[in-house]
Structure formats: C-alpha cells, structure tokens
Design an enzyme around this catalytic site. Structure first.
Site, mmCIF file in Angstrom:
data_model
loop_
_atom_site.group_PDB
_atom_site.id
_atom_site.type_symbol
_atom_site.label_atom_id
_atom_site.label_comp_id
_atom_site.label_asym_id
_atom_site.label_seq_id
_atom_site.Cartn_x
_atom_site.Cartn_y
_atom_site.Cartn_z
ATOM 1 N N ASP A 257 0.845 -1.189 0.000
ATOM 2 C CA ASP A 257 0.000 0.000 0.000
ATOM 3 C C ASP A 257 0.887 1.248 0.000
ATOM 4 O O ASP A 257 2.019 1.222 0.474
ATOM 5 C CB ASP A 257 -0.888 0.027 1.249
ATOM 6 N N TYR A 323 5.123 -9.014 7.609
ATOM 7 C CA TYR A 323 4.592 -7.684 7.919
ATOM 8 C C TYR A 323 4.858 -7.338 9.375
ATOM 9 O O TYR A 323 4.979 -8.223 10.243
ATOM 10 C CB TYR A 323 3.075 -7.623 7.715
ATOM 11 N N TYR A 395 -4.832 -10.048 2.731
ATOM 12 C CA TYR A 395 -5.115 -8.643 3.065
ATOM 13 C C TYR A 395 -4.893 -8.459 4.563
ATOM 14 O O TYR A 395 -5.703 -8.899 5.379
ATOM 15 C CB TYR A 395 -6.555 -8.275 2.714
#
Ligand SMILES: [Zn+2]
Ligand SMILES: [Zn+2]
Length: 457
Positions: A257, A323, A395
């Site tokens: 993103d 992440y 996601y």
C-alpha cells in the site's frame, strides 16, 4: 542424377551460382549455396565438354541480382547499428513475391519439387547474418537477440546495389530489444507509491481550465502527480540514462500500500529499458548513483543485469510476505485474550471477501489465504504491535479489522472489539518454493558484496 538436375536447372536460362546451388542446400554441409552452384556448373561443363561460363547475379533471372548483395546489405545493417552495444543479433528478410515465384518456377521448369532445398529468404538471412556477426564479433540468436535487423528486398534495386556496393538504409529496419535490470527496493518513508501515479483530476497534465484559460491544477498543485515521487520515478531515470535508452518500465513483485513502508531485504523489481544503446552498465555504480540521488526515502539493493524472463519471474513467482503492524483497539484488550487470539490465527486459512478499498470495479470474490505465523506485543490496553508471515495476497489490514465481517476469522472478531492498523510495514517478500534470485535469470556475475580494498593497510 544430381548432374541431370543441375543441367535441367541451367537450361531454364541464366542462373547465378547461389540460385543454382540452393535446390541442393541439404547436401554437403559446410558449403555455401554459391559453392554448390559453382561446383555443379563445373561438373556439367566437364561432363558435356562445353566451354565454362559463369552467370553473375546481375544476369540471373531467378534472384534478379539479390544474391550478389549480401555484403552490401550486411554493411548497411552494421552502419545502422553503429553506436549500439549488442552481443546477439538476428537477421530477417522480406522477399518480393515475384522473386519467390521465380524460385518456384526455376524448380518446376527443371522438374523438381517446387520447394526443394533452401529458400532465398533463408539464404539471405544466413549469409547476411554471418557477415554482420563477423564484422561486429557477435553471435546469432534465433530466440531472443539483442538486435533484430529486417531487410526488405523490395526496398532497394539490386542492380543499383551491385553497382554502388551499398544499399539504402530505408531497406533495413533495425529493432533493438529491451534490456533489464533486477534489484530490490526499500521504501523507508510512507506515502510513496511504487509506480508513478498521475493526478486523478487533471490526468497528469498539471493544468486545469480556469476563467482566464489554463491554470495549475488545484488538486495536485500543478505537478500532475498524486504524490511527490514514486519508487519508479526514483529508479527509472538513472537506469534509462545508464543504458542510454528511450524509456523505462517498472515491474514490481506485487506492491505494498502507498502508506506502508517496505523494509529489510526489500521487494524485487525489474526495470525494463526500451531501445538501449548500452546493455551492460556497472550495476554497483548504478546502485550507488540511485541511492545517492534518492536521499534516504527509497533505497535499492542487489542490482544485477537480468534476462527478459526475469520480468515474468517477478510478476508471477509466488511469494509470501512478512509484515509488522501497529494496531489500535477501540476498547481495552486483555493480555491473555490477545495471546489467545494470535494463537487462533497462527496457521489458519482466512476467508477474505474483496475489500472495498482494493478495486471498486473488480467483482467481489472470496479468497482463502493462510497465516503462516503471527505474534505480537500488547504495548498498552489499546495498542499492540503485530508481526506476521502470510501467504501472498493476504489482506493484512482486513485480517486485523475484519473489514465489517468480510474477513473471517480476524483479530477484531476474535477479540470482540474494533481494531485498526495505524501503520504497516512490509518486512519481507520471499519466494514460496525458491528464491527470486536464481542465476539462470542473470546476465552478469554475482557481486560478492564486499567493498573493494582501499589500500589503507
Ligand atoms: Zn540468382
Ligand atoms: Zn492535477
């Protein structure tokens, strides 16, 4: 038998050595067609005790002179490639339909199969190609050459070319295939898109129509872009310059993103350069130049010269992602409940309906993705850091928030409180089955990564 065939071919009219030899091109590897033709002409003359007479290409009714222009065409190609670096080439030829018809008639008139031996197109490609290769010290590559020269025989008069020993450059079209640089990028600041993003209001022009005509676009302040810069804009100009190319295209192995950083090992990318005059810039120099100019917001690492196949590799190779997320909870969360929820998620396959934010035009569908590993620290009752390793395409923001119930299970759902990612970092992109960086995809030697000796000692 072969002498009879040669005699029949010679009886059709004046035929040059190449055109006489071509029907026998599958015999005696190592000879040119002109050598075959000359030998056959000699044999027939001796057998029939006739005076030996040659026929120059200029007088040949089949090729109408083209078989004498190999040198001139090759020279024109070499001239057209002046200033272009290449290691491999290919030559293609367009033969006028009338000449192709002559080739067929020659064989039919002599009672041979209409396509026996070799075509003039193939002979032209090979003979011109050999000369180009010898002059430029490069190799032929039929698969994916660095440069491709297409010769249009209808584009020049063969008799004039024989006279002038040169061919007009209009008859030769030189295509330079793209070159590729692979690397990994890090994005150390947020709000930098991966690729350049034209302003949605002015479409990238930077201007809008005001009362007094054109004025700077209000939305982007006249820059034409949604953001000041992008990874692509940081990397591309240096690579295109170093390869002296026309333009460049950025290919990323997925994208994070805009508001996420890309840290640690970085994300694989390939920069494709169109029409490069230079194919082997020094990757270490290029890397240093990009990093100097980027001034900390973006870094590149491990630059290598890559093959064409590397583009598909970075786009298609299945990769898992690591992440790190800062998470805020709407209500205080109990430490044990937090640990239990993470344990629930570890190793779970999550069902995710396409989030609204992703693509409004894309039809919604439910995808399944696995959370390989997850852990975290509750920093306060309403704040946590979560680290996870997930299958490509997971996601993450929705895994935390539940996206209004569209992702199941989720951290918010398991804890029974709203949860939101307030900051996201991608900390790793790695191939699922094997690394992105396999030597078969590189054209240069690996760098050992050590600094050159400075001679201080
Ligand atoms: Zn000929
Ligand atoms: Zn604008």
């Amino acid at each position: 038998m072969i002498t009879e065939d040669a005699r029949a071919l010679l009886s059709t009219g004046a035929v040059c050595d190449s055109c006489l030899g071509r029907p026998f091109a599958d015999r005696s590897f190592g000879l040119t067609n002109a050598e075959r033709g000359r030998a056959l002409r000699t044999t027939v003359a001796l057998a029939d005790d006739e005076d030996f007479e040659t026929t120059a290409p200029a007088d040949c009714w089949v090729c109408e002179g083209y078989c004498g222009t190999f040198d001139a065409v090759a020279e024109t190609i070499v001239d057209a490639l002046e200033g272009t670096e290449f290691a491999t080439y290919q030559v293609g030829t367009r033969v006028p339909p009338l000449v192709e018809e002559n080739e067929r008639l020659l064989r039919e008139d002599a009672g041979l199969e209409p396509d026996v031996g070799e075509s003039m197109k193939r002979e032209m490609n090979r003979e011109v190609g050999r000369r180009v290769g010898a002059t430029t010290e490069t190799e032929v590559d039929f698969d994916r050459p660095d440069v491709l020269a297409v010769v249009d025989l209808a584009g020049f008069d063969p008799l004039e070319a024989l006279e002038a020993e040169t061919v007009t450059s209009h008859a030769v079209d030189v295509q330079i295939n793209p070159a590729f640089v692979y690397g990994r990028y890090r994005k150390l600041e947020r709000d930098i898109p991966q690729t350049e993003w034209p302003c949605r209001e002015c479409g990238g022009s930077g201007v809008q129509l005001g009362d007094d005509g054109e004025e700077p676009c209000d939305y982007c302040g006249g820059s034409g872009y949604m953001y000041d810069t992008s990874v692509e804009q940081v990397v591309r100009p240096h690579v295109v310059d170093a390869m002296d190319g026309d333009e460049g295209t950025f290919h990323g192995a997925g994208r994070e993103d805009v508001d996420a950083r890309m840290l640690e090992e970085g994300r694989p990318f390939v920069l494709e350069v169109k029409r490069p005059a230079v194919r082997d810039p020094d990757p270490a120099e290029l890397e240093a130049e990009i990093n100097d100019a980027a001034d900390g917001a973006v870094e590149v690492d491990g630059l290598r010269l890559a093959t064409y196949e590397m583009v598909e590799r970075v786009k298609e190779h299945d990769a898992s992602k690591h992440y790190r997320a800062d998470v805020a909870f709407a209500e205080p969360v109990d430490g044990d409940a937090f640990e239990t929820a993470l344990d629930e998620l570890e190793g779970t396959t999550v069902e995710q309906y396409t989030p609204e934010r992703v693509d409004h035009r894309r039809a919604g569908l439910t995808r399944e993705r696995t959370v390989y590993a997850i852990d975290g620290d509750l920093r306060s009752p309403t704040e946590a850091e979560v680290r996870l390793h997930g299958e490509g395409g997971l996601y993450v923001k929705e895994l935390i928030s539940s996206d209004g119930g569209r992702t199941e299970p989720s951290l918010a759902g398991l804890l029974g409180t709203d949860a939101e990612v307030t900051a996201l970092d991608v900390t790793g992109v790695e191939g699922e089955n094997e690394p992105f960086e396999r030597e078969a995809y590189f054209l240069d030697e690996p760098r050992d990564g050590s600094e050159p000796a400075t001679g201080d000692a």
